[in-house]
Design an enzyme around this catalytic site. Structure first.
Site, PDB file in Angstrom:
ATOM      1  N   ASP A 289      49.270  31.656  35.843  1.00 30.21           N
ATOM      2  CA  ASP A 289      48.564  32.526  35.203  1.00 30.21           C
ATOM      3  C   ASP A 289      47.683  31.912  34.160  1.00 30.21           C
ATOM      4  OD1 ASP A 289      49.580  35.012  32.520  1.00 30.21           O
ATOM      5  OD2 ASP A 289      47.576  34.569  33.713  1.00 30.21           O
TER       6      ASP A 289
ATOM      7  N   SER B  69      29.247  36.945  32.200  1.00 30.74           N
ATOM      8  CA  SER B  69      28.397  37.122  33.270  1.00 30.74           C
ATOM      9  C   SER B  69      27.184  37.780  32.788  1.00 30.74           C
ATOM     10  CB  SER B  69      29.044  38.142  34.167  1.00 30.74           C
ATOM     11  OG  SER B  69      28.385  38.697  35.093  1.00 30.74           O
TER      12      SER B  69
HETATM   13  C1  F63 Z   1      54.227  42.872  37.534  1.00 34.38           C
HETATM   14  N1  F63 Z   1      54.647  43.067  36.365  1.00 34.38           N
HETATM   15  C2  F63 Z   1      55.481  41.867  35.653  1.00 34.38           C
HETATM   16  C3  F63 Z   1      54.423  40.701  35.593  1.00 34.38           C
HETATM   17  C4  F63 Z   1      54.450  39.802  36.374  1.00 34.38           C
HETATM   18  C5  F63 Z   1      53.253  38.996  35.935  1.00 34.38           C
HETATM   19  C6  F63 Z   1      53.034  39.309  34.878  1.00 34.38           C
HETATM   20  O1  F63 Z   1      52.259  38.741  33.711  1.00 34.38           O
HETATM   21  C7  F63 Z   1      51.084  39.228  33.375  1.00 34.38           C
HETATM   22  C8  F63 Z   1      50.808  40.507  33.563  1.00 34.38           C
HETATM   23  C9  F63 Z   1      49.397  41.004  33.216  1.00 34.38           C
HETATM   24  C10 F63 Z   1      48.449  39.971  32.883  1.00 34.38           C
HETATM   25  N2  F63 Z   1      48.811  38.613  32.730  1.00 34.38           N
HETATM   26  C11 F63 Z   1      50.064  38.145  33.338  1.00 34.38           C
HETATM   27  O2  F63 Z   1      53.820  40.482  34.425  1.00 34.38           O
END
Ligand code: F63
Length: 407
Positions: A113, A277
């Site tokens: 992430d 952007s």
């Molecule tokens: C799918 N919801 C659980 C989940 C998986 C990954 C994450 O984490 C996130 C969600 C939104 C933005 N960034 C990271 O949450």
């Protein structure tokens, strides 16, 4: 000054330029002219090293600053690169990537992430009821784990999901890259969204370490810890629609993209890979000037943009409407909606219409939920997976810039 030309000559000689003797030479005093031939196998790229060798050759003392430069070069020669495959969950809701933690290695699959900076995993410290199919990290089963006494963490994501727990230092391996004392945040609690996400064993943050949530002392991300060993301090994402993609570390794979990379500066003041952007277009129209400030976020599924742009886009999609029961814009799954184009510096990124068709909202596949939705309330736009999977993206921490290329 004699010393300098001599050194220069020696340095030049050290460049591996070989002299080719002529086929024959005259027997008497005569003259000779030697044609130089470059030695193709001689990899020589370091001035200070050449100069140091020249000083050495002629017995001149090597100044301390030069010695240090050569030492840094030699240390850095042990540079690495790495690559790991990432796979899309259903509807590309998230992309999951294998990592190993501890000794012997414990294999987990986590969500890389770029929009957060904690490496946290499901663990044996959680209540059994909160674990439904996930793999868990057991620090007691790792000879290299070391509890970071007194440290805790707590994080809440953009979709409202959250988790918290305590912290261990342990060995983490991604592909062929290993960080010996990586902060591994062991979950004690996770929200239902994570419990109900059986294939996701945690998150690996690739944002900037400034927003790591460990208290009292924030910890470094895996990338921040490994980047000094990389050929160059960058990683690249190549997310794909419903197919395995890859995260590469330390190199740009020229085979992974086509055309030129469009570079744009990164604003990391909020801990994100932020950029602006210059504009957007719907379908084949020309780019409209409209500054869009947002972040490149692999952890967010959709492309979240200012309401005015979202409305402008869906005004050109037959039958599109904001459906409050769905909490977003929906439209008929057919025909394919127009492309969405956004600018990156003086280049453009095209999100094909069939990627804006995010997922059917009904079993008859009549109406679809849009991959482009509003960023209202967030404070900035989010170029999530819907935008990222159209491109090969370079997250360059060295140049503090993002590079976007078609593929
Ligand atoms: C799918 N919801 C659980 C989940 C998986 C990954 C994450 O984490 C996130 C969600 C939104 C933005 N960034 C990271 O949450």
């Amino acid at each position: 000054m004699l010393l300098y030309p001599t050194l220069l000559t020696a340095a030049f000689a050290a460049t591996g330029m070989a002299a080719a003797a002529p086929a024959h030479t005259t027997g008497n005093k005569g003259t000779a002219s030697l044609v130089q031939v470059r030695n193709p196998n001689f990899e020589f790229r370091h001035g200070p090293l050449a100069l140091a060798k020249a000083y050495q050759k002629f017995g001149a003392p090597i100044p301390e600053d030069l010695r240090a430069a050569v030492a840094r070069f030699r240390r850095n020669q042990k540079r690495q690169t790495g690559t790991v495959e990432t796979d899309a969950e259903k509807h590309d809701v998230e992309y999951l990537t294998p990592i190993s933690i501890g000794t012997p290695p414990q294999d987990l699959i986590v969500d890389f992430d770029t929009g957060s900076s904690d490496l946290w995993v499901f663990s044996t410290e959680m209540a059994a009821k909160d674990i439904k199919g996930q793999a868990v990290y057991d620090p007691n089963n790792s000879s290299t784990s070391e509890k970071l006494q007194g440290s805790t963490w707590q994080i809440t994501y953009g979709d409202g999901s959250s988790s918290s727990g305590d912290v261990y230092l342990d060995t983490v391996t991604i592909g062929n890259l290993t960080v010996p004392n990586q902060a591994v945040e062991a979950a004690k609690k996770v929200s239902d969204e994570f419990t109900d996400d059986p294939n996701n064993d945690g998150l690996l943050g690739l944002g900037f370490s400034s927003i790591n949530t460990v208290q009292p002392t924030p910890q470094n991300t895996f990338f921040d810890n490994v980047k000094k060993n990389l050929d160059t301090p960058l990683f690249t994402t190549d997310l794909k629609h419903g197919a395995p993609g890859s995260y590469n570390f330390g190199y740009i794979d020229p085979a992974a993209y086509i055309g030129n990379i469009s570079w744009t500066p990164v604003d990391n003041s909020q801990g994100f890979w932020g950029f602006t952007s210059p504009g957007y277009a719907v379908g084949t129209e020309t780019l409209r000037n409209h500054s869009i400030s947002g972040i490149a976020d692999t952890g967010t599924t959709l492309l979240l943009l200012p309401k005015s742009i979202v409305k402008a886009y869906y005004s050109e999609v037959q039958g599109a409407q904001y459906d409050s029961s769905q909490g977003g814009y929906v439209f008929p799954c057919s025909p394919t909606p127009p492309d969405f184009v956004f600018g990156v510096n003086n280049g453009i990124v095209t999100v094909p219409g069939d990627m804006v068709l995010y997922a059917p909202i009904d079993s008859a596949n009549q109406n679809c939920f849009g991959g482009i939705q509003s960023d209202t309330g967030i404070g900035f736009s989010i170029f999530g997976d819907v935008a990222l999977k159209t491109s090969f993206v370079v997250f360059d921490a060295g140049g503090l810039q993002l590079g976007w290329a078609a593929k």
